[in-house]
Motif scaffolding. Structure first.
Motif, mmCIF file in Angstrom:
data_model
loop_
_atom_site.group_PDB
_atom_site.id
_atom_site.type_symbol
_atom_site.label_atom_id
_atom_site.label_comp_id
_atom_site.label_asym_id
_atom_site.label_seq_id
_atom_site.Cartn_x
_atom_site.Cartn_y
_atom_site.Cartn_z
ATOM 1 N N TRP A 293 0.597 -1.201 -0.173
ATOM 2 C CA TRP A 293 0.482 -0.060 -0.086
ATOM 3 C C TRP A 293 1.053 1.044 0.207
ATOM 4 C CZ3 TRP A 293 -3.968 -1.014 -1.727
ATOM 5 C CH2 TRP A 293 -5.318 -1.627 -1.294
ATOM 6 N N TYR B 97 0.362 -7.346 -5.499
ATOM 7 C CA TYR B 97 -0.798 -7.814 -3.870
ATOM 8 C C TYR B 97 -1.571 -8.498 -4.540
ATOM 9 C CZ TYR B 97 -5.468 -7.315 -1.635
ATOM 10 O OH TYR B 97 -6.345 -7.448 -1.064
ATOM 11 N N THR C 65 1.084 5.650 5.290
ATOM 12 C CA THR C 65 0.315 4.992 5.346
ATOM 13 C C THR C 65 0.405 4.220 6.327
ATOM 14 O OG1 THR C 65 0.753 4.894 2.481
ATOM 15 C CG2 THR C 65 0.077 2.931 3.305
ATOM 16 N N LYS D 216 -2.466 2.706 8.984
ATOM 17 C CA LYS D 216 -2.568 1.525 8.969
ATOM 18 C C LYS D 216 -2.501 1.104 10.088
ATOM 19 C CE LYS D 216 -3.821 -0.468 4.531
ATOM 20 N NZ LYS D 216 -4.322 -1.652 4.506
#
Lengths: 290, 327
Positions: free
Chosen positions: B48, B237, B276, B280
């Motif tokens: 991410w 991913y 991020t 997160k």
């Protein structure tokens, strides 16, 4: 098919109310209001919680006024410091959207609510039975649009709004209270969004995420209809909604089967992008009222 | 210690720390299972983070605010997943397919989006993203739709060695390596005349045009490069999670890139990584006792950033740091 066409008409007016508010805010404050869908949701959610006390028609009057006042308030407090900086205003209104949605989730819960049809009768038109309420929505929306037009064209404050929209500096130089017009425009835009939210509440489900579905169509309408052009917004909103609703049926002979609604929506959106490429300034970009 | 020494020491220290993290976690007495958990979490974070970093090239350097960055993430993911599932591509062929689809998509969408003036860019990217989401959802028999599809990509064959994608240590190394090399390429790019021209477009587009810079082409190039790196994040991913779902194309995914970049600090490349990581981690902590609070918190934080610190965390720190040196 006929039912879908009527539905498209009614939804077109709802999208038009949203787009008119967005357009007004964009025309005056140059703000892309990402929180517009959240204001629409707020209108519906507040109306839902008011219906047991003052009935639907009472809520139709009170809820948009509350949201409109709230809109003027957030313009004054949260948006005034970043006005004139496009990226930051988008971020700030996006942040407001998240906050409003989450606040609605916490205060009203995540369930999908319904408001009972306030008229509850159907009537027949061209051999179709259609809920009377939905047609009254279209009429009320027409009245709101006409009211907005009269306000902008025929009143002194409306003239201020148009003056600020066409030339901010000149308007300020002539003694028009520009900050007041800013607050008014954002409040009025919020009022229209909330009005749309209350009007649809009896025939959609009310929940904290309902603003998403109308936000993007309303944005597209503003851009394709021409920024600052209110009648363009109205026309495009109805044409777009009409096409989206009837396309699955119209395409049946070509496609061989009923088009899925999602595919119809995707086609519609793709078509609008093509339009945007052909006429980047919008379809009716000549006049600049509102 | 001078600023120059710090500028060298901090990245090297950070790299060493991240590179030897599995060993370091072991030294702190974490069990193999706990280590695997943290490595898996960091692996997701790197993916991410790369996604957010690629967004920064667009927003922070070129000044283009997009709400469709998930398009390229999704094109990378579905390029790999569908070519593996339906055409039996080998992992490398599928990765090539994913990258090719992403670049082609970025070129096509970019050619349209940069031509629409003003805020049209925002709308076009958001609308294309929505179209893609609707199509993936409509063709759910083929794509898995919102239920998602599982892809089996057990290992990558590098000739000299195999990389097992089910092993948390190897997945960690793969994503860390990809993240660092992407950062290197993007950092280098922003120092080149091309990268400088992106900043000129952001700062003053009419002037850039008056000076003879092809602003449309510059925006297009930035869009394609940014999309390509987002696609790379998508490839990682699908390799790590072995899964694709329509929700990955949702506009909220694009919005996350915007949020992480702005909170971390746009126009810094490393800021989005920081954003991020912090968000997160915060989401992870908050999810235990008040999951609904996260979006509210993000909204408030974003409002504060917009009103008081538009440079974001890293940008603000940098300004304070420079002021401190000058004093």
């Amino acid at each position: 098919m006929g039912f879908a066409a009527l539905n498209g008409f009614v939804w077109g007016f709802i999208i038009a109310l949203m787009a008119l508010g967005l357009n007004l805010i964009y025309g005056i404050l140059r703000i892309i209001n990402m929180a517009h869908g959240a204001l629409y949701m707020l209108g519906a959610v507040i109306a839902w919680s008011l219906v047991p006390f003052i009935g639907f028609w009472g809520a139709l009057i009170v809820a948009p006024l509350l949201v409109g006042t709230f809109g003027a308030f957030i313009e004054r407090t949260a948006l005034r410091p970043v006005e004139g900086q496009p990226t930051l205003t988008i971020v700030a209104t996006f942040a407001l959207m998240l906050i409003l949605q989450q606040a609605a989730l916490m205060l009203f819960g995540s369930g999908q609510q319904q408001i009972a049809d306030p008229i509850g009768r159907s009537f027949s038109l061209f051999g179709l039975s259609y809920p009377a309420y939905r047609l009254s929505v279209a009429l009320l929306a027409v009245a709101a649009v006409a009211g907005l037009w009269l306000f902008l064209q025929r009143t002194r404050v409306g003239r201020w709004v148009r003056a600020v929209s066409s030339d901010r500096e000149l308007a300020a130089g002539l003694g028009i209270p520009v900050p007041v017009v800013y607050g008014l425009a954002f409040g009025l835009g919020s009022y229209l969004a909330a009005l749309a939210g209350v009007l649809v509440a009896p025939f959609t489900s009310v929940d904290y995420l309902m603003g998403f579905d109308v936000l993007i169509p309303a944005f597209i309408v503003v851009i394709v209809g021409g920024r600052g052009n209110l009648s363009g917004s109205l026309l495009v909103a109805i044409a777009m909604s009409e096409m989206e609703n009837t396309l699955p049926f119209l395409a049946q002979p070509l496609w061989g089967q009923l088009l899925q609604p999602t595919v119809a929506r995707a086609l519609m959106l793709a078509l609008l992008i093509v339009l945007l490429l052909l006429r980047p300034q919008g379809l009716f970009a000549k006049q600049t009222t509102g | 210690m001078t600023g120059k020494a710090l500028r060298v020491l901090i990245p090297i220290g950070g790299l060493l720390l991240l590179g030897f993290l599995p060993q370091i976690l072991g030294l702190f007495g974490l069990s193999a299972r706990q280590t695997a958990f943290w490595l898996a979490l960091l692996t997701q974070l790197f993916i991410w983070g790369l996604f957010a970093m690629s967004y920064d090239l667009l927003l922070g350097y070129t000044g283009l605010l997009s709400l469709g960055h998930a398009i390229f993430f999704g094109l990378g993911i579905y390029g790999v997943a569908l070519s593996t599932l339906h055409w039996g591509f080998s992992p490398w062929e599928a990765l090539g397919m994913g990258l090719a689809v992403t670049i082609a998509g970025a070129a096509m969408i970019g050619a349209i989006a940069v031509r629409v003036p003003g805020h049209g860019f925002l709308i076009v990217t958001a609308v294309v993203s929505l179209i893609l989401y609707l199509l993936v959802d409509a063709e759910s028999g083929w794509t898995g739709g919102t239920n998602g599809v599982t892809v089996r990509l057990p290992q990558l064959d590098f000739g000299l060695f195999h990389l097992s994608l089910f092993d948390s240590h190897q997945g960690y190394r793969l994503t860390l390596g990809a993240l660092i090399s992407s950062y290197g390429v993007l950092r280098w790019l922003t120092q080149t005349p091309l990268g400088r021209a992106f900043v000129l477009v952001r700062e003053n587009e009419p002037r850039a045009e008056a000076l003879g810079y092809p602003t449309l082409r510059l925006k297009f190039i930035a869009f394609v490069i940014s999309g390509t790196f987002a696609g790379l994040a998508g490839l990682l991913y699908v390799l790590i999670n072995q899964f694709a779902e329509a929700q990955l194309l949702d506009w909220t995914v694009s919005a996350n890139a915007l949020i992480w970049t702005l909170i971390g600090g746009s126009g810094t490349l490393s800021g989005p990584l920081l954003g991020t990581g912090l968000l997160k981690l915060f989401e992870h902590i908050l999810s235990g006792w008040w999951p609904q609070g996260y979006p509210l918190f993000v909204g408030l934080l974003l409002l504060v950033i917009a009103l008081a610190a538009p440079r974001g965390l890293l940008g603000t720190l940098r300004v304070l740091f420079i002021r401190g040196i000058q004093r």
